[in-house]
Design an enzyme around this catalytic site. Structure first.
Site, PDB file in Angstrom:
ATOM      1  N   TYR A   1     -14.132   2.524   4.857  1.00  0.00           N
ATOM      2  CA  TYR A   1     -14.969   1.343   4.649  1.00  0.00           C
ATOM      3  C   TYR A   1     -16.385   1.564   5.190  1.00  0.00           C
ATOM      4  O   TYR A   1     -16.589   2.333   6.140  1.00  0.00           O
ATOM      5  CB  TYR A   1     -14.342   0.120   5.312  1.00  0.00           C
TER       6      TYR A   1
ATOM      7  N   CYS B   1       0.850  -1.204   0.000  1.00  0.00           N
ATOM      8  CA  CYS B   1       0.000   0.000   0.000  1.00  0.00           C
ATOM      9  C   CYS B   1       0.881   1.248   0.000  1.00  0.00           C
ATOM     10  O   CYS B   1       0.804   2.071  -0.898  1.00  0.00           O
ATOM     11  CB  CYS B   1      -0.928  -0.009   1.210  1.00  0.00           C
TER      12      CYS B   1
END
Length: 276
Positions: free
Chosen positions: A220, A157
């Site tokens: 999320y 990431c």
């Protein structure tokens, strides 16, 4: 108040107010119960942290500084890809039966490459250049090795760091392809701010700016309510980072070589679900 809190609150408000949901698309991550983990996201966030002014740690929620520092050393100092070398269980979900996460993160930093000056791995090349070639515009690391992606449990990431020296000041740009704002943003910011301080100290430099570039900054679906609650809190003042001044070798740092002085934070009692 802590500037890291200010930036985080602004980023999250921006994502929640102006972001785009991916609920109409198939997604790779899943919650523990198998449900697809969708996100609301913004593209191309760029945040700047002046490390001369303060150490960027969120106070609107308690940050596990020592655990984050341990993971940083696991990747950058031990150059390990095995969770048995890590003093936490944060990578357990991605490890195989032997504890390996594949050819990811620390593995990539530890691979040696040939240069005119000799063989170096990526970390040692950075340390060499900071001392011998501080005016270089080629001081960087890259974890996103396409030929090894199929052997990585998780694609990197935070995949690239570019270091730049101005005068006696060390600056860095952290490039991140993907950022889970609740679980990882504050974590990564304090990790790479610490890395700049560590590299600066052993190179006879001073820590300057950390610029954090995030391609896909997202929250999320099951994190939204937690984020909304956290960003209403009143931040505390930023703590002070204290390093052991006697250490001049990057490989001599341990988790006990640095601490946060005067760190205050709000508790976060709720368990944060993690999408895998």
């Amino acid at each position: 108040m802590s500037y890291a809190d200010t930036i985080f609150i602004q980023n999250c408000k921006d994502i929640l107010s102006h972001g785009a949901w991916d609920t109409h698309l198939p997604v790779r991550p899943r919650w523990e119960d198998g449900t697809p983990a969708h996100t609301i996201k913004r593209f191309g966030l760029v945040n700047r942290y002046d490390l001369r002014a303060e150490f960027p740690v969120q106070t609107i929620r308690k940050m596990a500084f020592r655990t984050a520092a341990d993971e940083l050393l696991w990747i950058w100092q031990k150059k390990s890809n095995n969770i048995h070398d890590l003093n936490s269980r944060i990578w357990d979900a991605w490890a195989d039966e032997s504890g390996s996460i594949g050819k990811a993160y620390g593995y990539q930093l530890g691979v040696k490459h040939r240069y005119p000056e000799g063989e170096f791995d990526q970390v040692d090349r950075v340390l060499y250049d900071l001392t011998h070639n501080p005016s270089s515009r080629r001081i960087l690391t890259n974890l996103y090795n396409h030929q090894d992606l199929h052997e990585m449990a998780l694609y990197p990431c935070a995949w690239s760091v570019t270091f730049q020296v101005t005068g006696r000041t060390l600056n860095a740009i952290l490039n991140q392809r993907s950022q889970d704002m609740l679980t990882a943003n504050g974590w990564n910011v304090m990790q790479y701010a610490l890395l700049v301080h560590l590299f600066a100290q052993v190179s006879g430099l001073e820590a300057g700016e950390l610029v954090h570039v995030i391609a896909d900054a997202h929250i999320y679906d099951r994190h939204v309510s937690l984020v909304e609650e956290i960003i209403t809190r009143s931040p505390f003042e930023a703590p002070r980072l204290v390093l052991d001044p006697s250490i001049t070798d990057f490989y001599s740092f341990t988790r006990d070589s640095f601490r946060l002085e005067g760190y205050q934070s709000h508790p976060l009692d709720a368990k944060i679900p993690v999408a895998v």
